[in-house]
Scaffold this motif. Structure first.
Motif, PDB file in Angstrom:
ATOM      1  N   VAL A   1       0.775  -1.045  -0.095  1.00  0.00           N
ATOM      2  CA  VAL A   1       0.276  -0.278   0.017  1.00  0.00           C
ATOM      3  C   VAL A   1       1.133   1.377   0.287  1.00  0.00           C
ATOM      4  O   VAL A   1       1.038   2.051  -0.551  1.00  0.00           O
ATOM      5  N   PRO A   2       1.455   1.206   0.966  1.00  0.00           N
ATOM      6  CA  PRO A   2       2.371   2.345   0.711  1.00  0.00           C
ATOM      7  C   PRO A   2       3.513   2.349  -0.074  1.00  0.00           C
ATOM      8  O   PRO A   2       3.910   3.691  -1.074  1.00  0.00           O
ATOM      9  N   PHE A   3       4.086   1.396  -0.498  1.00  0.00           N
ATOM     10  CA  PHE A   3       4.862   1.681  -1.672  1.00  0.00           C
ATOM     11  C   PHE A   3       4.012   2.026  -2.986  1.00  0.00           C
ATOM     12  O   PHE A   3       4.718   2.727  -3.942  1.00  0.00           O
ATOM     13  N   PHE A   4       2.853   1.900  -3.819  1.00  0.00           N
ATOM     14  CA  PHE A   4       2.264   1.971  -4.552  1.00  0.00           C
ATOM     15  C   PHE A   4       1.898   2.916  -4.353  1.00  0.00           C
ATOM     16  O   PHE A   4       1.571   3.926  -5.650  1.00  0.00           O
ATOM     17  N   ILE A   5       0.976   4.258  -3.115  1.00  0.00           N
ATOM     18  CA  ILE A   5       0.959   4.952  -3.474  1.00  0.00           C
ATOM     19  C   ILE A   5       2.842   6.206  -3.501  1.00  0.00           C
ATOM     20  O   ILE A   5       2.510   7.135  -4.506  1.00  0.00           O
ATOM     21  N   LEU A   6       3.820   5.573  -2.910  1.00  0.00           N
ATOM     22  CA  LEU A   6       5.141   6.831  -2.981  1.00  0.00           C
ATOM     23  C   LEU A   6       5.679   6.236  -4.577  1.00  0.00           C
ATOM     24  O   LEU A   6       5.573   7.150  -5.726  1.00  0.00           O
ATOM     25  N   SER A   7       5.522   4.973  -5.509  1.00  0.00           N
ATOM     26  CA  SER A   7       5.174   5.488  -7.014  1.00  0.00           C
ATOM     27  C   SER A   7       4.392   6.130  -7.586  1.00  0.00           C
ATOM     28  O   SER A   7       5.236   6.750  -8.704  1.00  0.00           O
ATOM     29  N   GLY A   8       2.901   5.656  -7.134  1.00  0.00           N
ATOM     30  CA  GLY A   8       2.436   6.947  -7.714  1.00  0.00           C
ATOM     31  C   GLY A   8       2.300   8.672  -7.538  1.00  0.00           C
ATOM     32  O   GLY A   8       2.555   9.804  -8.422  1.00  0.00           O
ATOM     33  N   ILE A   9       2.840   8.638  -6.864  1.00  0.00           N
ATOM     34  CA  ILE A   9       2.914  10.544  -6.108  1.00  0.00           C
ATOM     35  C   ILE A   9       4.559  10.717  -7.209  1.00  0.00           C
ATOM     36  O   ILE A   9       4.748  11.687  -7.577  1.00  0.00           O
ATOM     37  N   ILE A  10       5.129  10.024  -7.088  1.00  0.00           N
ATOM     38  CA  ILE A  10       7.142   9.741  -8.242  1.00  0.00           C
ATOM     39  C   ILE A  10       6.399  10.530  -9.888  1.00  0.00           C
ATOM     40  O   ILE A  10       6.424  11.538 -10.157  1.00  0.00           O
ATOM     41  N   MET A  11       5.507   9.703 -10.369  1.00  0.00           N
ATOM     42  CA  MET A  11       5.010  10.047 -10.891  1.00  0.00           C
ATOM     43  C   MET A  11       4.303  10.498 -11.469  1.00  0.00           C
ATOM     44  O   MET A  11       4.339  10.644 -12.096  1.00  0.00           O
ATOM     45  N   ASN A  12       3.641  11.105 -10.859  1.00  0.00           N
ATOM     46  CA  ASN A  12       2.542  12.258 -11.206  1.00  0.00           C
ATOM     47  C   ASN A  12       3.343  13.461 -10.897  1.00  0.00           C
ATOM     48  O   ASN A  12       2.788  14.016 -11.685  1.00  0.00           O
ATOM     49  N   ASN A  13       4.131  13.499  -9.980  1.00  0.00           N
ATOM     50  CA  ASN A  13       5.318  14.702 -10.010  1.00  0.00           C
ATOM     51  C   ASN A  13       5.950  14.480 -10.962  1.00  0.00           C
ATOM     52  O   ASN A  13       6.567  15.929 -11.317  1.00  0.00           O
ATOM     53  N   GLY A  14       6.517  13.539 -11.913  1.00  0.00           N
ATOM     54  CA  GLY A  14       7.014  13.504 -13.176  1.00  0.00           C
ATOM     55  C   GLY A  14       6.482  14.332 -14.463  1.00  0.00           C
ATOM     56  O   GLY A  14       6.626  14.011 -15.144  1.00  0.00           O
ATOM     57  N   GLY A  15       4.908  14.656 -13.820  1.00  0.00           N
ATOM     58  CA  GLY A  15       4.429  15.579 -14.874  1.00  0.00           C
ATOM     59  C   GLY A  15       3.960  14.239 -16.098  1.00  0.00           C
ATOM     60  O   GLY A  15       3.762  14.599 -17.285  1.00  0.00           O
ATOM     61  N   ILE A  16       3.562  13.159 -15.187  1.00  0.00           N
ATOM     62  CA  ILE A  16       2.941  12.368 -16.927  1.00  0.00           C
ATOM     63  C   ILE A  16       2.170  12.648 -17.540  1.00  0.00           C
ATOM     64  O   ILE A  16       1.032  11.858 -18.308  1.00  0.00           O
ATOM     65  N   ALA A  17       1.071  13.220 -17.048  1.00  0.00           N
ATOM     66  CA  ALA A  17      -0.438  13.142 -17.186  1.00  0.00           C
ATOM     67  C   ALA A  17      -0.775  13.998 -18.159  1.00  0.00           C
ATOM     68  O   ALA A  17      -1.149  13.381 -19.366  1.00  0.00           O
ATOM     69  N   ALA A  18      -0.033  15.419 -18.878  1.00  0.00           N
ATOM     70  CA  ALA A  18       0.302  15.676 -19.465  1.00  0.00           C
ATOM     71  C   ALA A  18       0.939  14.342 -21.206  1.00  0.00           C
ATOM     72  O   ALA A  18       0.450  14.525 -22.023  1.00  0.00           O
ATOM     73  N   LYS A  19       1.750  13.786 -21.063  1.00  0.00           N
ATOM     74  CA  LYS A  19       2.273  12.810 -21.321  1.00  0.00           C
ATOM     75  C   LYS A  19       1.185  11.737 -21.908  1.00  0.00           C
ATOM     76  O   LYS A  19       0.658  11.396 -23.336  1.00  0.00           O
ATOM     77  N   LEU A  20       0.358  11.655 -20.624  1.00  0.00           N
ATOM     78  CA  LEU A  20      -0.269  10.582 -21.005  1.00  0.00           C
ATOM     79  C   LEU A  20      -1.960  10.613 -21.969  1.00  0.00           C
ATOM     80  O   LEU A  20      -2.537  10.588 -22.653  1.00  0.00           O
ATOM     81  N   VAL A  21      -2.271  12.498 -21.682  1.00  0.00           N
ATOM     82  CA  VAL A  21      -3.484  12.579 -22.641  1.00  0.00           C
ATOM     83  C   VAL A  21      -2.733  12.614 -23.983  1.00  0.00           C
ATOM     84  O   VAL A  21      -3.902  12.128 -24.886  1.00  0.00           O
ATOM     85  N   ASP A  22      -1.834  12.913 -24.169  1.00  0.00           N
ATOM     86  CA  ASP A  22      -1.618  12.557 -26.106  1.00  0.00           C
ATOM     87  C   ASP A  22      -1.072  11.824 -26.348  1.00  0.00           C
ATOM     88  O   ASP A  22      -1.764  11.408 -27.353  1.00  0.00           O
ATOM     89  N   PHE A  23      -0.978  10.841 -25.517  1.00  0.00           N
ATOM     90  CA  PHE A  23      -0.694   9.678 -26.205  1.00  0.00           C
ATOM     91  C   PHE A  23      -2.375   8.728 -26.022  1.00  0.00           C
ATOM     92  O   PHE A  23      -2.471   7.968 -27.458  1.00  0.00           O
ATOM     93  N   SER A  24      -2.663   9.248 -24.916  1.00  0.00           N
ATOM     94  CA  SER A  24      -4.933   8.774 -25.049  1.00  0.00           C
ATOM     95  C   SER A  24      -5.176   9.469 -25.749  1.00  0.00           C
ATOM     96  O   SER A  24      -6.543   9.193 -27.418  1.00  0.00           O
ATOM     97  N   LYS A  25      -5.293  10.516 -26.737  1.00  0.00           N
ATOM     98  CA  LYS A  25      -5.602  11.242 -27.931  1.00  0.00           C
ATOM     99  C   LYS A  25      -5.445  10.274 -29.667  1.00  0.00           C
ATOM    100  O   LYS A  25      -6.048  10.243 -30.274  1.00  0.00           O
ATOM    101  N   LEU A  26      -3.961   9.529 -29.710  1.00  0.00           N
ATOM    102  CA  LEU A  26      -3.673   9.044 -30.290  1.00  0.00           C
ATOM    103  C   LEU A  26      -4.742   7.965 -30.117  1.00  0.00           C
ATOM    104  O   LEU A  26      -5.487   7.407 -31.510  1.00  0.00           O
ATOM    105  N   LEU A  27      -4.805   7.255 -28.904  1.00  0.00           N
ATOM    106  CA  LEU A  27      -5.959   5.735 -29.223  1.00  0.00           C
ATOM    107  C   LEU A  27      -6.942   6.020 -29.416  1.00  0.00           C
ATOM    108  O   LEU A  27      -7.480   5.559 -30.082  1.00  0.00           O
ATOM    109  N   ALA A  28      -6.688   7.646 -28.825  1.00  0.00           N
ATOM    110  CA  ALA A  28      -9.040   7.153 -29.196  1.00  0.00           C
ATOM    111  C   ALA A  28      -9.172   8.114 -30.842  1.00  0.00           C
ATOM    112  O   ALA A  28     -10.357   8.515 -30.869  1.00  0.00           O
TER     113      ALA A  28
END
Ligand code: NA
Ligand code: NA
Lengths: 175, 320, 432
Positions: free
Chosen positions: C64-91
């Motif tokens: 539980v804490p480990f997945f929380i931590l990895s999630g926060i690291i990824m989140n702080n890494g600004g992946i949201a914008a990258k995933l949005v662009d990637f999802s646009k390709l898929l959609a």
């Protein structure tokens, strides 16, 4: 008191963050050790379990300092001015009941009956594991009192509506 | 008015029923039946003065927690594995020695010998609880994924799951295997994924816990016999009248006789089910080379100041 | 005694909760009050303290804490914008493509960050305004975001499944995870189908900026994040590591990604990242500890047995019993957070379910799906609150556009309840 709180925050964060990272390292090491060395240890699992307990309890008290435990604020948000202060004081006293009765007194009792009980792998008294409760209980007590003091001070300076209520965002982020 | 109050008081006294809270963790059906039998016998012997209320299936926690709850009196009686008691009194660690007993008869003789067992049962008295009786928990043997164990050669280099116990780890190392301590909940998936090659336990892991679906070879090397122990809060025991206390001990002993019988029948049934449902193969093992390999563990206890008398007393009963 | 205990437990809890006392504290104090019915105070506080510690004394729970931590690291890494662009390709260019982008983004982000609310905020925060700009109704856009965010809760890694596995006595996390992938994808598809129909009817514009997308760059930037999902599944399925160990690997991998590949986190930001992780760990672990205290209080006073005979008293028909459980869980989900609900109600519902022959993996998925749906149903629900604040709409305004999505989710819920194969075919296929 508030300056003390800043230091307590810092130390608490330092300790929990370090513990957190050590746990990650040890668990990763366990995976590697299974492949590279065939020398498993009973110690890692117990070490990680006990670290998790300490991490969780200390982190829980850190959150009290940050006022981020999840709560429903629909009703309390309607309270204004003096009533709001009263309500907030009541809320903080629930923290005190919890931290003093269950964590500190109950935890202390648990320590007293488990100091002679040795953990199977590390061989340390289980009392050291239960010690995390009164330590965190006293930290929560400290933070609650600081919260109460701040609350009464702010009452004189700023209108209560400005006082940040616990945010919902915190709630969902955990799952 | 006075007489009425007095009368009420008296009535309350006479009808004062003692309710004992008996909590236990997950267990095989025969053990549960035996615990129920204990309550039935106790109620019968005390004409309903003492009744037992059960908290089954880890409802109130795992074995370690249940012992602590019994220590404080939150729970009056619990039944746990002898190995769980090691942390509370090191006397119990003697049962972890592989091949301490040369067979079932030896085991029963020792467990029913008061001179040996009473000091062990009383060794937790200063912690607030004492042992009442034991239940047979059978023998523990290896069960593997890829093939039967016939000699220590078959353990060599294999990853074997063990309980969190130093003795168990040392035993696997002495046999040439690679001990992998993990919690019981992870065993099934770990066998399936090949993280471990085998484990060791009694027959009830095969169908009841489902491990027979992934591990098809159960080999009777019979390395340990760790008894289950019924323990009771001492203050609660002392609060009972002498007659009631006597009834508790009698009921406990009689439930043990009952448990031994139903345990055997249940093991047979479990074996049949393992064969029919999962095609598990059982094989007998000549355990002489196993006994030789684990001698260093015996030497540790034989030469230990604290344990040597107990060890010797148990060994002297061998072959009787 | 049972009635008295139930009343005290429910009343004290409700009152404390209503005045704004944190959930964990309300649970703990109500439980202590209930235990005091039977035990003297010193033993009651000891038992409470012991339960709190014992419930978190578990190796599996470190996930539980480990997945929380990895999630926060990824989140702080600004992946949201990258995933949005990637999802646009898929959609692609299908009707309602921006809605689909939001749904796919939520699912991917929910999987990588293990947090549905983070997804709702990070992806929805970008997508809802964008949809409005392209002529979508804002309330509809917010509804899409709200309805699809909880899919990330069932798509692994999912802390809900880890906690369930633990409480249910070792139900295979790997099997639950694989079932969770199927249900999560079906959830996302259900939302996309409804969005498609509505977008087509309302003639929402198909995204026009597609030609501007640098496909190569988008894929190159998004793939390492998405790879995390495959490392976790792959590692578990091939037996390289257990589901619990996977959580530590996830932390190490996201650290490497954020520090060396994306270079989005520097050492000076580490304390901030750790503070977020410690805070969330404190919140959830205290909830877990307090909830198990309530479980203990209930078991000690005999409430679970009474509740289960109540449920079984309604009918002995498995179809009816499952429906009753559905309703109860949805009701619980409306007022209670997912983690405490799992901890408190698994011991009550699990024996009923296995008693009528329900597979534990099927039950776990059914159970968690119900509770996740609860987070977006009125009157209260974290998903609902966060989603509407991200979409800048009032809850009352978003309820009507949510109705068709609720209908789709309800259909999914019924299918999952009554067709065990939906939850079980992938775990069975993989031999889990
Ligand atoms: Na997830
Ligand atoms: Na809700």
């Amino acid at each position: 008191m508030e300056t003390v709180k800043v230091y307590v925050d810092k130390i608490l964060l330092g300790v929990t963050a370090a513990l957190f990272l050590i746990m990650v390292a040890v668990t990763t090491w366990q995976v590697i050790a299974r492949y590279v060395l065939s020398n498993p240890s009973t110690i890692t699992e117990e070490f990680i379990r006990f670290s998790l307990i300490w991490l969780s309890m200390l982190a829980a008290s850190y959150v009290v300092g940050k006022r981020s435990h999840i709560a429903f604020t629909m009703i309390s948000d309607r309270f204004k001015g003096k009533n709001k202060v009263g309500l907030e004081l009541f809320i903080q006293s629930a923290f005190l009941l919890f931290s003093l009765a269950i964590m500190t007194y109950g935890g202390g009792k648990a320590i007293s009956i488990t100091m002679s009980q040795l953990s199977p792998s590390l061989g340390i008294p289980m009392g050291y594991v239960y010690l995390s409760l009164p330590v965190s209980g006293l930290l929560i007590t400290f933070y609650s009192i600081v919260n109460m003091v701040q609350l009464l001070k702010k009452d004189k300076t700023t209108p209560m509506e400005k006082w940040d209520s616990v945010e919902y965002e915190k709630a969902g982020e955990v799952l | 008015v006075l007489t009425m109050i007095a009368g009420c008081g008296l009535n309350a006294k006479a009808g004062d029923q003692v309710v004992l809270r008996f909590a236990y963790a997950s267990n095989a059906p025969p053990v549960k039946e035996a615990m129920a039998e204990f309550g039935r016998l106790l109620e019968e012997k005390t004409d309903g003065e003492v009744i037992v209320k059960y908290y089954p299936d880890s409802q109130l926690g795992g074995e370690r927690e249940l012992i602590e709850l019994t220590q404080t009196g939150a729970v009056d009686i619990t039944k746990v594995s002898g190995s769980a008691l090691e942390s509370f009194s090191d006397r119990y660690s003697i049962f972890g020695i592989p091949y301490l007993f040369d067979g079932e008869e030896h085991f029963y003789n020792v467990m029913e010998n008061e001179e040996i067992m009473d000091p062990i049962y009383q060794s937790t008295s200063d912690l607030g609880f004492v042992g009442l009786t034991y239940y047979d928990s059978g023998q523990r043997s290896f069960y593997m994924k890829d093939g039967p164990v016939e000699s220590p050669e078959d353990i060599k280099g294999k990853k074997i799951r063990v309980m969190q116990s130093e003795t168990a780890i040392e035993m696997i190392e002495l046999l040439g295997g690679s001990p992998t301590p993990m919690s019981s909940g992870e065993v099934y998936t770990s066998l399936q994924q090949g993280i471990i090659d085998g484990a060791e336990n009694n027959e009830f892991v095969l169908v009841t816990a489902g491990h027979g679906e992934v591990a098809k070879y159960y080999s009777y090397d019979q390395h340990t016999r760790v008894p289950d122990i019924v323990v009771m809060n001492e203050a609660t025991l002392n609060k009972l009248t002498p007659e009631q206390r006597e009834a508790v001990h009698e009921a406990a002993e009689e439930s043990t006789v009952y448990e031994k019988k139903v345990w055997k029948a249940a093991v047979e049934k479990e074996k049949q089910m393992a064969i029919e449902e999962h095609g598990v193969e059982f094989n007998e093992v000549d355990n002489t080379p196993f006994k030789e390999a684990v001698q260093p563990l015996h030497d540790e206890f034989k030469n230990n100041e604290e344990f040597k008398d107990l060890y010797k007393a148990i060994q002297e009963m061998s072959g009787q | 005694m049972i009635l008295q205990a139930s009343l005290i437990l429910a009343l004290v809890f409700a009152v404390l909760l209503a005045v704004g006392i944190p959930i964990a504290i309300s649970i703990a104090v109500a439980s202590l009050a209930t235990i005091l019915l039977i035990l003297p105070i010193d033993i009651a506080v000891f038992s409470s303290a012991q339960k709190m510690i014992a419930s978190i004394d578990s190796f599996s729970l470190i996930a539980v804490p480990f997945f929380i931590l990895s999630g926060i690291i990824m989140n702080n890494g600004g992946i949201a914008a990258k995933l949005v662009d990637f999802s646009k390709l898929l959609a692609g260019r299908v009707p309602g493509s921006l809605s689909h982008t939001n749904v796919i983004g939520n699912s991917l982000f929910g999987s990588i960050s293990s947090s549905a609310i983070a997804a709702s905020t990070a992806i929805g925060g970008v997508m809802v305004p964008l949809q409005e700009k392209e002529g979508y109704d804002r309330k509809f856009a917010a509804a899409v975001n709200i309805a699809s965010a909880p899919a990330g809760m069932v798509i692994p890694p999912s802390t809900g499944f880890i906690i369930f596995s633990l409480i249910s006595g070792g139900t295979s996390i790997a099997a639950l995870f694989m079932g969770g992938y199927v249900i999560g994808v079906l959830w996302a598809l259900a939302i996309m189908i409804v969005s498609y129909i509505i977008a087509k009817k309302r003639k929402y514009p198909v995204v026009t900026e597609k030609s501007n997308l640098n496909v190569k760059k988008i894929v190159w930037e998004a793939v390492p994040s998405i790879l995390l999902i495959f490392i976790i599944i792959g590692g578990i399925l091939t037996g390289v590591f257990t589901a619990v160990e996977a959580s530590a690997i996830a932390v190490v991998y996201s650290f490497i990604l954020a520090f060396f590949f994306y270079k989005t986190i520097t050492l000076t930001q580490l304390p901030h990242v750790m503070a977020q992780a410690v805070e969330m760990t404190g919140v959830i672990m205290l909830l877990i500890a307090a909830s198990s205290l309530m479980s203990f209080a209930m078991a000690f006073t005999g409430i679970p047995a009474a509740l289960s005979s109540l449920v079984l008293g309604i009918s002995d028909n498995p179809i009816i019993i499952l429906l009753v459980m559905n309703l109860l869980l949805l009701l619980i989900g409306t007022v209670m957070d997912v983690a405490p609900a799992i901890l408190i109600f698994t011991p009550i519902f699990m024996p009923i379910a296995t008693g009528i022959g329900i597979d534990p993996v099927h039950f776990g998925i059914f159970f968690i799906l119900n509770l996740c749906v609860g987070t977006i149903t009125p009157p209260v629900g974290t998903g609902l609150f966060v989603g509407s604040s991200v979409g800048k709409v009032k809850i009352e305004q978003v309820l009507k556009p949510l109705l068709p999505f609720y209908a789709a989710i309800f259909v999914l819920l019924m299918l999952v309840t009554y067709i065990p194969q939906i939850s079980l075919f992938l775990p069975n296929l993989l031999g889990l």
